[in-house]
Design a protein around this motif. Structure first.
Motif, PDB file in Angstrom:
ATOM      1  N   ASN A  49      18.749   5.921 -41.816  1.00 29.15           N
ATOM      2  CA  ASN A  49      18.117   5.985 -43.120  1.00 29.15           C
ATOM      3  C   ASN A  49      18.875   5.128 -44.130  1.00 29.15           C
ATOM      4  N   TRP A  85      12.129  10.016 -40.927  1.00 26.95           N
ATOM      5  CA  TRP A  85      12.170  10.902 -42.091  1.00 26.95           C
ATOM      6  C   TRP A  85      11.174  12.038 -41.923  1.00 26.95           C
ATOM      7  N   ARG A 119      11.778   4.065 -40.273  1.00 24.80           N
ATOM      8  CA  ARG A 119      12.550   5.002 -41.095  1.00 24.80           C
ATOM      9  C   ARG A 119      11.659   6.142 -41.584  1.00 24.80           C
TER      10      ARG A 119
END
Length: 392
Positions: free
Chosen positions: A305, A342, A338
């Motif tokens: 991240n 997430w 990402r």
């Protein structure tokens, strides 16, 4: 990307953004299938959290089927375009520039197809969520609308390419020579305007959440989206007012804002969206007391991240680098990956905690309970026996 083969194809770079945008959206469809597999594997009840119909929500197998259909459409039209542009394939009596349009129309048709094929109810639910976003903050402000808007904030490159595609085909430049195509210039306005929307939606959703539940963290979260909007605004100003300068005053301000915005967003991801870094609790420090995944996954997700957030800074700053067509697809892919990682932890934390008050109770039924109830309900409705006999 700038080799002799691509230069031989006249107009290739004019249609490349059209294929790129659709390819990145297809990439996310595959990654969403991976997400649903992970959620099901670790008993995260995503159907309950996002209020899907328990009878016909998509599991990972169905998502992969839809992603496969999208991929086949993209590959066929892209190969047909290359073959027609080179003169080696001419199955249809049309110009090569038609194939990107056929790709878009094919993908859109599958998405909105009204017939009871390819999971029409689930596709309809997606369209309803998107429609609801356009009425933000006056429409629904449930978890799934907020989740969808968060996903769209990672689609800066696809949204920019959708804007370019609209200009390219509606302006008629696709029937003209490459030198006359002004859509790349126009898109410095149009692309930024379209990329503004998801951040605006999330900003309004945060303010709506604060209005409804008086949660002060929602104001802090709103500040995160304000900073992203400022980055986009400064980027548009630089592209149009400082086009002949590498480092004008607007770009210097932009650099400072984007550093603050990236740190801001990364910290919020870890602390609030994932519920990690709970330093006051000694149990499972520095993560959190209750986790559904292996601890190593959280560590990997945090590291990636941080890396991808830096790529995000370049993703929403479209024209600050050379060979941007290559870098945009690479940074766009980093950001979409990402967002998928997430999402896995975001829903896991939503099941563990209810700090945003999306649910009236903290309890979330397990996936096994839902599957058992669904099986029992199916068996009950299919039974020809009277209700009393079934109950007995």
């Amino acid at each position: 990307w700038n080799g002799p083969e691509s230069r031989k194809l006249e107009g290739f770079w004019d249609v490349f953004p059209i294929f790129r945008g659709s390819l990145l959206l297809i990439l996310y469809s595959w990654l969403y299938g991976v997400d649903t597999f992970v959620w099901k594997r670790f008993k995260v009840n995503y159907a309950y959290l996002m209020e899907f119909n328990p009878d016909n929500y998509l599991d990972h197998v169905n998502v992969f089927k839809l992603a496969s259909v999208f991929t086949v459409i993209w590959l066929i039209t892209f190969i047909m375009y290359l073959g027609t542009a080179k003169g080696s394939i001419q199955l249809l009596p049309i110009d090569a520039a038609w194939y990107p349009l056929l790709c878009i129309l094919g993908l859109f048709t599958v998405l909105v197809l009204p017939f009871r094929v390819l999971h029409s109810s689930s596709r309809g639910a997606v369209l309803k969520v998107i429609r609801s976003l356009f009425f933000t903050p006056f429409g629904n402000c449930r978890f799934r609308e907020n989740f969808a808007a968060d996903i769209l904030t990672s689609m800066a490159i696809p949204l920019n390419d959708i804007s370019y595609s609209t200009c390219y085909y509606f302006s008629g430049y696709w029937n003209k020579s490459t030198e006359l195509n002004r859509c790349h210039d126009y898109n410095t306005f149009l692309g930024t305007a379209l990329a503004f929307l998801p951040y605006y939606w999330r900003l309004m959703q945060c303010l709506r959440q604060y209005h409804d539940h008086k949660q002060k963290p929602q104001l802090i979260n709103a500040g995160k989206y304000v900073s992203a909007l400022v980055v986009l605004f400064l980027n548009a100003l630089h592209n149009n007012l400082e086009r002949n300068q590498d480092w004008g005053p607007i770009r210097i301000i932009w650099l400072g804002v984007i550093i603050c915005s990236t740190i801001y967003s990364f910290s919020w991801d870890i602390k609030m969206d994932w519920g990690l870094a709970q330093f006051r609790r000694k149990s499972n420090f520095p993560l959190r007391p209750i986790t559904l995944y292996s601890n190593i996954w959280y560590v990997i997700a945090i590291i990636y991240n941080a890396f991808a957030r830096c790529a995000w800074a370049l993703t929403i700053s479209f024209s600050f680098y050379q060979n941007k067509e290559f870098w945009q697809i690479m940074f766009g892919s980093f950001e979409i990956i990402r967002r998928a990682s997430w999402s896995t932890i975001r829903l896991e934390w939503a099941q563990v905690s209810n700090y945003e008050k999306y649910r009236k109770t903290k309890y979330v039924p397990s996936q096994d309970e839902d599957d058992l109830f669904k099986a029992a309900e199916t068996k009950f409705t299919a039974s020809p026996m009277p209700i009393r006999k079934v109950i007995r």
